[in-house]
Write a protein that holds these residues in place. Structure first.
Motif, PDB file in Angstrom:
ATOM      1  N   TYR A 103     -11.635  19.392 -12.138  1.00  0.00           N
ATOM      2  CA  TYR A 103     -11.220  18.015 -11.884  1.00  0.00           C
ATOM      3  C   TYR A 103     -11.114  17.731 -10.390  1.00  0.00           C
ATOM      4  CZ  TYR A 103      -6.635  20.187 -11.328  1.00  0.00           C
ATOM      5  OH  TYR A 103      -5.609  20.984 -10.934  1.00  0.00           O
ATOM      6  N   VAL A 104     -11.084  16.436 -10.084  1.00  0.00           N
ATOM      7  CA  VAL A 104     -10.859  15.928  -8.738  1.00  0.00           C
ATOM      8  C   VAL A 104      -9.723  14.925  -8.830  1.00  0.00           C
ATOM      9  CG1 VAL A 104     -11.835  14.601  -6.832  1.00  0.00           C
ATOM     10  CG2 VAL A 104     -13.265  16.208  -8.064  1.00  0.00           C
ATOM     11  N   ARG A 105      -8.721  15.027  -7.957  1.00  0.00           N
ATOM     12  CA  ARG A 105      -7.583  14.093  -7.916  1.00  0.00           C
ATOM     13  C   ARG A 105      -7.576  13.364  -6.580  1.00  0.00           C
ATOM     14  NH1 ARG A 105      -2.781  18.102  -9.864  1.00  0.00           N
ATOM     15  NH2 ARG A 105      -3.401  18.219 -12.046  1.00  0.00           N
ATOM     16  N   TYR A 106      -7.244  12.076  -6.648  1.00  0.00           N
ATOM     17  CA  TYR A 106      -7.147  11.278  -5.427  1.00  0.00           C
ATOM     18  C   TYR A 106      -5.886  10.427  -5.478  1.00  0.00           C
ATOM     19  CZ  TYR A 106      -8.263   8.183  -1.590  1.00  0.00           C
ATOM     20  OH  TYR A 106      -8.218   7.494  -0.423  1.00  0.00           O
ATOM     21  N   LYS A 107      -5.121  10.423  -4.399  1.00  0.00           N
ATOM     22  CA  LYS A 107      -3.883   9.646  -4.319  1.00  0.00           C
ATOM     23  C   LYS A 107      -4.210   8.271  -3.728  1.00  0.00           C
ATOM     24  CE  LYS A 107       0.844  10.064  -2.579  1.00  0.00           C
ATOM     25  NZ  LYS A 107       1.717  10.916  -1.778  1.00  0.00           N
ATOM     26  N   PHE A 108      -4.033   7.230  -4.547  1.00  0.00           N
ATOM     27  CA  PHE A 108      -4.350   5.870  -4.125  1.00  0.00           C
ATOM     28  C   PHE A 108      -3.230   5.220  -3.316  1.00  0.00           C
ATOM     29  CE2 PHE A 108      -7.053   6.468  -7.836  1.00  0.00           C
ATOM     30  CZ  PHE A 108      -8.271   6.079  -7.308  1.00  0.00           C
ATOM     31  N   TRP A 109      -2.004   5.528  -3.683  1.00  0.00           N
ATOM     32  CA  TRP A 109      -0.851   4.890  -3.041  1.00  0.00           C
ATOM     33  C   TRP A 109       0.326   5.833  -3.144  1.00  0.00           C
ATOM     34  CZ3 TRP A 109       3.891   3.525  -5.154  1.00  0.00           C
ATOM     35  CH2 TRP A 109       4.700   2.719  -4.357  1.00  0.00           C
ATOM     36  N   GLY A 110       1.189   5.837  -2.140  1.00  0.00           N
ATOM     37  CA  GLY A 110       2.347   6.693  -2.223  1.00  0.00           C
ATOM     38  C   GLY A 110       3.411   6.371  -1.199  1.00  0.00           C
ATOM     39  N   ILE A 111       4.653   6.675  -1.581  1.00  0.00           N
ATOM     40  CA  ILE A 111       5.805   6.584  -0.692  1.00  0.00           C
ATOM     41  C   ILE A 111       6.524   7.926  -0.787  1.00  0.00           C
ATOM     42  CG2 ILE A 111       8.012   5.470  -0.245  1.00  0.00           C
ATOM     43  CD1 ILE A 111       6.920   2.937  -1.504  1.00  0.00           C
ATOM     44  N   LYS A 112       6.531   8.668   0.295  1.00  0.00           N
ATOM     45  CA  LYS A 112       7.139  10.006   0.370  1.00  0.00           C
ATOM     46  C   LYS A 112       6.582  10.902  -0.737  1.00  0.00           C
ATOM     47  CE  LYS A 112      11.188   8.484   2.850  1.00  0.00           C
ATOM     48  NZ  LYS A 112      12.624   8.501   2.956  1.00  0.00           N
ATOM     49  N   LYS A 113       7.444  11.320  -1.689  1.00  0.00           N
ATOM     50  CA  LYS A 113       6.998  12.247  -2.730  1.00  0.00           C
ATOM     51  C   LYS A 113       6.446  11.549  -3.971  1.00  0.00           C
ATOM     52  CE  LYS A 113       9.968  16.056  -1.438  1.00  0.00           C
ATOM     53  NZ  LYS A 113      10.864  17.089  -1.902  1.00  0.00           N
ATOM     54  N   PHE A 114       6.486  10.232  -4.022  1.00  0.00           N
ATOM     55  CA  PHE A 114       6.011   9.493  -5.187  1.00  0.00           C
ATOM     56  C   PHE A 114       4.676   8.841  -4.873  1.00  0.00           C
ATOM     57  CE2 PHE A 114      10.609   9.616  -5.483  1.00  0.00           C
ATOM     58  CZ  PHE A 114      10.774  10.135  -6.748  1.00  0.00           C
ATOM     59  N   GLY A 115       3.804   8.770  -5.868  1.00  0.00           N
ATOM     60  CA  GLY A 115       2.506   8.166  -5.625  1.00  0.00           C
ATOM     61  C   GLY A 115       1.754   7.891  -6.915  1.00  0.00           C
ATOM     62  N   ILE A 116       0.661   7.178  -6.783  1.00  0.00           N
ATOM     63  CA  ILE A 116      -0.234   6.893  -7.893  1.00  0.00           C
ATOM     64  C   ILE A 116      -1.519   7.676  -7.647  1.00  0.00           C
ATOM     65  CG2 ILE A 116      -1.578   5.136  -9.084  1.00  0.00           C
ATOM     66  CD1 ILE A 116       0.601   3.136  -8.310  1.00  0.00           C
ATOM     67  N   TRP A 117      -1.835   8.558  -8.604  1.00  0.00           N
ATOM     68  CA  TRP A 117      -2.989   9.437  -8.500  1.00  0.00           C
ATOM     69  C   TRP A 117      -4.014   9.047  -9.559  1.00  0.00           C
ATOM     70  CZ3 TRP A 117      -3.532  13.740  -5.207  1.00  0.00           C
ATOM     71  CH2 TRP A 117      -2.415  14.041  -4.436  1.00  0.00           C
ATOM     72  N   GLY A 118      -5.273   9.210  -9.218  1.00  0.00           N
ATOM     73  CA  GLY A 118      -6.362   9.096 -10.180  1.00  0.00           C
ATOM     74  C   GLY A 118      -7.005  10.462 -10.327  1.00  0.00           C
ATOM     75  N   GLN A 119      -7.483  10.767 -11.535  1.00  0.00           N
ATOM     76  CA  GLN A 119      -8.061  12.083 -11.776  1.00  0.00           C
ATOM     77  C   GLN A 119      -9.304  11.940 -12.633  1.00  0.00           C
ATOM     78  OE1 GLN A 119      -5.406  15.338 -12.723  1.00  0.00           O
ATOM     79  NE2 GLN A 119      -6.812  16.101 -14.265  1.00  0.00           N
ATOM     80  N   ALA A 120     -10.364  12.644 -12.286  1.00  0.00           N
ATOM     81  CA  ALA A 120     -11.592  12.686 -13.072  1.00  0.00           C
ATOM     82  C   ALA A 120     -11.818  14.125 -13.534  1.00  0.00           C
ATOM     83  CB  ALA A 120     -12.771  12.210 -12.236  1.00  0.00           C
ATOM     84  N   ASN A 121     -11.966  14.304 -14.842  1.00  0.00           N
ATOM     85  CA  ASN A 121     -12.164  15.634 -15.434  1.00  0.00           C
ATOM     86  C   ASN A 121     -13.546  15.718 -16.075  1.00  0.00           C
ATOM     87  OD1 ASN A 121      -9.304  15.314 -15.217  1.00  0.00           O
ATOM     88  ND2 ASN A 121      -9.081  17.039 -16.595  1.00  0.00           N
ATOM     89  N   VAL A 122     -14.039  16.943 -16.178  1.00  0.00           N
ATOM     90  CA  VAL A 122     -15.219  17.258 -16.974  1.00  0.00           C
ATOM     91  C   VAL A 122     -14.821  18.428 -17.863  1.00  0.00           C
ATOM     92  CG1 VAL A 122     -17.602  18.063 -16.939  1.00  0.00           C
ATOM     93  CG2 VAL A 122     -16.787  16.529 -15.148  1.00  0.00           C
ATOM     94  N   TYR A 123     -14.928  18.251 -19.179  1.00  0.00           N
ATOM     95  CA  TYR A 123     -14.536  19.305 -20.117  1.00  0.00           C
ATOM     96  C   TYR A 123     -15.776  20.009 -20.663  1.00  0.00           C
ATOM     97  CZ  TYR A 123      -9.886  17.292 -20.163  1.00  0.00           C
ATOM     98  OH  TYR A 123      -8.651  16.842 -19.802  1.00  0.00           O
TER      99      TYR A 123
END
Length: 132
Positions: A103-123
């Motif tokens: 998988y690949v994860r990308y953080k779109f938005w965040g404040i300190k330790k909190f954030g919104i992440w997107g993740q793309a997986n291949v199974y």
């Protein structure tokens, strides 16, 4: 050529200067079973499985991470049926499945330790079962 190799090494070192490895995973167990009466016959099915899914990854920056998880799941199942006339029928089975999920994860938005992440997986994986 020598300058290109030195430049490539410098780029890799600068990327890895802020990078971090991470490990994790999941462990799970599933047990089911219940006794029912169907058309006068007593049916007692069961299933059991254990999942072990270690995970490893690498943070390239505060916003980008790549990793993979390997899931292994052995299991067993069966059923016992008793008819009103006293006949007994038993079935047993076993199963095994595995999957690999990079998988690949990308953080779109965040404040300190909190954030919104997107993740793309291949199974990728397979499963097999046997019955008696």
């Amino acid at each position: 050529m020598k300058k290109l190799l030195i430049l490539l090494a410098a780029v890799l070192l600068s990327i890895s200067a802020n990078a971090q490895w991470f490990v994790g995973g999941q462990v799970g167990m599933n047990v089911t079973g219940n006794k029912t009466i169907e058309a006068g016959a007593s049916v007692n099915p069961f299933t059991f499985s254990v999942t072990l899914a270690p995970e490893v990854g690498y943070y390239f920056s505060d916003k980008l991470a790549v990793g993979a998880s390997l899931a292994l799941t052995p299991g067993a199942s069966g059923s016992t049926t008793k008819s009103p006339e006293g006949f007994v029928a038993k079935t047993n089975g076993s199963s095994f499945s595995w999957s690999l999920a990079p998988y690949v994860r990308y953080k779109f938005w965040g404040i300190k330790k909190f954030g919104i992440w997107g993740q793309a997986n291949v199974y990728v994986g397979t499963s097999s079962s046997k019955a008696e």
